[in-house]
Design an enzyme around this catalytic site. Structure first.
Site, PDB file in Angstrom:
ATOM      1  N   ASP A  63       0.863  -1.280  -0.052  1.00 51.45           N
ATOM      2  CA  ASP A  63      -0.085  -0.043  -0.059  1.00 51.45           C
ATOM      3  C   ASP A  63       0.798   1.130  -0.176  1.00 51.45           C
ATOM      4  OD1 ASP A  63       0.846  -0.433   2.491  1.00 51.45           O
ATOM      5  OD2 ASP A  63      -0.969  -0.723   3.465  1.00 51.45           O
ATOM      6  N   ASN A 132      -7.820  -2.452  14.096  1.00 49.77           N
ATOM      7  CA  ASN A 132      -9.284  -2.986  13.802  1.00 49.77           C
ATOM      8  C   ASN A 132      -9.252  -4.216  12.881  1.00 49.77           C
ATOM      9  OD1 ASN A 132      -8.191  -1.925  11.424  1.00 49.77           O
ATOM     10  ND2 ASN A 132      -9.626  -0.211  11.290  1.00 49.77           N
ATOM     11  N   HIS A 134      -7.426  -4.559  10.042  1.00 49.23           N
ATOM     12  CA  HIS A 134      -7.294  -4.343   8.653  1.00 49.23           C
ATOM     13  C   HIS A 134      -5.721  -4.880   8.244  1.00 49.23           C
ATOM     14  CE1 HIS A 134      -5.125  -0.203   9.505  1.00 49.23           C
ATOM     15  NE2 HIS A 134      -4.163  -1.146   9.028  1.00 49.23           N
ATOM     16  N   GLU A 139      -9.505  -1.794   5.146  1.00 50.03           N
ATOM     17  CA  GLU A 139     -10.343  -1.332   6.447  1.00 50.03           C
ATOM     18  C   GLU A 139     -11.557  -2.209   6.499  1.00 50.03           C
ATOM     19  OE1 GLU A 139      -8.773   0.360   8.538  1.00 50.03           O
ATOM     20  OE2 GLU A 139      -8.271   2.468   7.930  1.00 50.03           O
TER      21      GLU A 139
END
Ligand code: GLP
Length: 256
Positions: A63, A132, A134, A139
């Site tokens: 990313d 979370n 990811h 996400e």
């Protein structure tokens, strides 16, 4: 999924380094999927120390932030050159990182996917995990079939990553990330997670339902996914003793 629990991040990293070094020695033209964040920093330092031959290795990073230049100190381009690429003999032409400044983002993402396919696919994809759940920058509620594309960061991830940028406001909202579907095509996935902050995301990914609310849980559907975690990241697992027993009693031929 294989869950390897180690007493410290150092011990966990040493196993990951052995695994990747083994792949590079066995397959000198391997295709590696690489990750950023604080988790793999120590791993990259260890790989540098091993003085491996990277001349035929191809890399694809997961990313990049949108709207910041590759030279920006917090770009993932900068991170990778600083932590790994400038210390090894990798060929620049074999290094691939999503283009955060692409004028035509969808076209650039499609080209990235085509390049991965043309390289023969990814042999080993390294992953971290967000608090979370990811992976990459996929996400919560990302499509489990997603491909490389633009994503909008959640407030939680922008808060988590503010420590690198100095303030939350400075963290870009948009990113380009390989999709969950892209990640799942790697022949092997290796996820590292350290620290108490990751314990819940790890427990949900390993022992919870497969759900887009915890993107890493999709690894339950991967045929070769290994998680190497420290005691703190393992602290919310329900079956830690089972995972420890499995690892300590591997048949000789299966040892890492
Ligand atoms: C970022 C990266 C992820 C990484 C995550 C966790 O969001 N895009 O690839 O796994 O952060 O980062 P850290 O290892 O710093 O906890």
């Amino acid at each position: 999924m294989e869950i390897i629990i180690q007493p410290t991040p150092e011990a966990a990293t040493a196993i990951a380094a052995r695994l990747i070094a083994g792949l590079i020695r066995e397959k000198p033209a391997a295709v590696l999927g690489l990750a950023t964040g604080s988790t793999p920093e120590r791993l990259y330092a260890q790989l540098v120390d091993l003085k491996l031959d990277w001349t035929k290795i191809t890399t694809f990073n997961l990313d990049e932030y949108v709207g910041i230049s590759p030279q920006h100190p917090q770009s993932y381009h900068s991170f990778m050159w600083e932590k790994l690429f400038r210390h090894v003999n990798v060929a620049i032409k074999n290094v691939n990182i999503p283009d955060g400044l692409a004028k035509n983002v969808p076209a650039s993402c499609e080209a990235y996917e085509r390049k991965i396919a043309a390289a023969g696919g990814i042999d080993l994809q390294l992953l971290g995990i967000g608090t979370n759940g990811h992976i990459g920058f996929n996400e919560q509620t990302s499509s489990l079939a997603s491909r490389t594309r633009i994503k909008t960061l959640t407030p939680q991830t922008r808060k988590d990553n503010a420590r690198f940028f100095g303030s939350e406001e400075a963290v870009p909202h948009h990113v380009i990330t390989m999709g969950i579907g892209s990640i799942m095509e790697a022949r092997q996935c290796l996820l590292l997670a350290f620290g108490k902050k990751k314990a819940r995301a790890v427990a949900e990914a390993v022992e919870g339902p497969v759900t887009a609310m915890n993107p890493a849980s999709v690894l339950q559907l991967h045929k070769k996914a290994t998680l190497i975690i420290d005691e703190e990241a393992a602290s919310e697992l329900k079956l830690p003793d089972y995972y420890r027993w499995v690892y300590d009693n591997k048949p000789e031929w299966q040892k890492l």
